[in-house]
Scaffold this active site. Structure first.
Site, PDB file in Angstrom:
ATOM      1  N   HIS A  67       6.804 -31.481   9.992  1.00 57.11           N
ATOM      2  CA  HIS A  67       6.482 -30.045   9.757  1.00 57.11           C
ATOM      3  C   HIS A  67       5.262 -30.498   8.702  1.00 57.11           C
ATOM      4  CE1 HIS A  67       9.135 -27.927  11.918  1.00 57.11           C
ATOM      5  NE2 HIS A  67      10.204 -28.382  11.348  1.00 57.11           N
TER       6      HIS A  67
ATOM      7  N   THR B 115       3.333  -2.006   9.518  1.00 58.53           N
ATOM      8  CA  THR B 115       2.907  -3.353  10.049  1.00 58.53           C
ATOM      9  C   THR B 115       3.254  -3.941   9.081  1.00 58.53           C
ATOM     10  OG1 THR B 115       0.394  -3.329   9.994  1.00 58.53           O
ATOM     11  CG2 THR B 115       1.030  -1.566  10.998  1.00 58.53           C
TER      12      THR B 115
ATOM     13  N   ASP C  47       0.824  -1.163   0.423  1.00 51.31           N
ATOM     14  CA  ASP C  47       0.268  -0.084  -0.328  1.00 51.31           C
ATOM     15  C   ASP C  47       1.084   1.384   0.226  1.00 51.31           C
ATOM     16  OD1 ASP C  47       1.207  -0.104   2.612  1.00 51.31           O
ATOM     17  OD2 ASP C  47      -1.289   0.324   3.548  1.00 51.31           O
TER      18      ASP C  47
ATOM     19  N   CYS D  82       3.176  -3.197   4.037  1.00 50.84           N
ATOM     20  CA  CYS D  82       3.029  -2.377   4.269  1.00 50.84           C
ATOM     21  C   CYS D  82       2.921  -1.577   6.109  1.00 50.84           C
ATOM     22  CB  CYS D  82       0.934  -2.368   4.545  1.00 50.84           C
ATOM     23  SG  CYS D  82       0.949  -3.450   5.878  1.00 50.84           S
TER      24      CYS D  82
ATOM     25  N   HIS E 291       9.663 -24.143   8.932  1.00 47.77           N
ATOM     26  CA  HIS E 291       8.704 -24.606   9.197  1.00 47.77           C
ATOM     27  C   HIS E 291       7.100 -24.537   8.537  1.00 47.77           C
ATOM     28  CE1 HIS E 291      11.491 -25.251  13.136  1.00 47.77           C
ATOM     29  NE2 HIS E 291      12.271 -25.809  12.152  1.00 47.77           N
TER      30      HIS E 291
END
Ligand code: RB5
Length: 146
Positions: free
Chosen positions: A133, A67, A8, A65, A98
């Site tokens: 995994h 965060t 963004d 973005c 993982h």
């Protein structure tokens, strides 16, 4: 390896740094926007990149973005996407080893450009370890189908 990128407005500058770095390394990339600093909505760009990765048109995705959180939450709504918001290099390689993450999300307001590049490199170089995994990833897919 083909990498799809998106951001963004709040992640635009960091995305440009990452694109320059990948282009210098000769990595094939495509930027799905945004391309300007005009305010926009991160789910739109999360979706553009996530569908490309989910449809196997690109091997991996990188989203940015403010965060890294909102854009990863949105990307994870697309079936088959395992997007990890990372702000350290350990998580960046562990999320592939993982969790077989196929998208990494970064926050321009969280990490500086130098760390972001190290995080991206750690993500791209890591390999899914399979084994124990694998069944956990399969359980994630089962939840997706419910
Ligand atoms: C935009 O201001 C900001 O909310 C967005 O980039 C992101 O941080 C959301 O998770």
């Amino acid at each position: 390896m083909k990498i799809a990128l998106g951001s963004d407005h709040a992640g635009l500058s960091l995305k440009k740094v990452i694109i320059k770095h990948l282009e210098e390394k000769g990595v094939e990339i495509k930027d799905f926007g945004t391309y300007t600093e005009d305010s926009c909505d991160y789910p739109d760009y999360a979706y553009k990149v996530a569908v490309q990765v989910a449809d196997n048109k690109f091997h991996l995705g990188i989203l940015v973005c403010g965060t890294g959180i909102g854009i990863s939450i949105a990307a994870n709504k697309v079936k088959g996407i395992r997007a990890a918001a990372c702000s350290d290099t350990f998580s960046a390689h562990a999320c592939r080893e993982h969790n077989n993450a196929n998208i990494i999300a970064l926050g321009e307001r969280v990490v500086g450009p130098g760390l972001a590049i190290d995080i991206v490199d750690a993500f791209l170089q890591a390999k899914f370890e399979g084994g124990r995994h694998e069944k956990r990833i399969n359980k994630i897919s089962e939840i997706e189908s419910k």
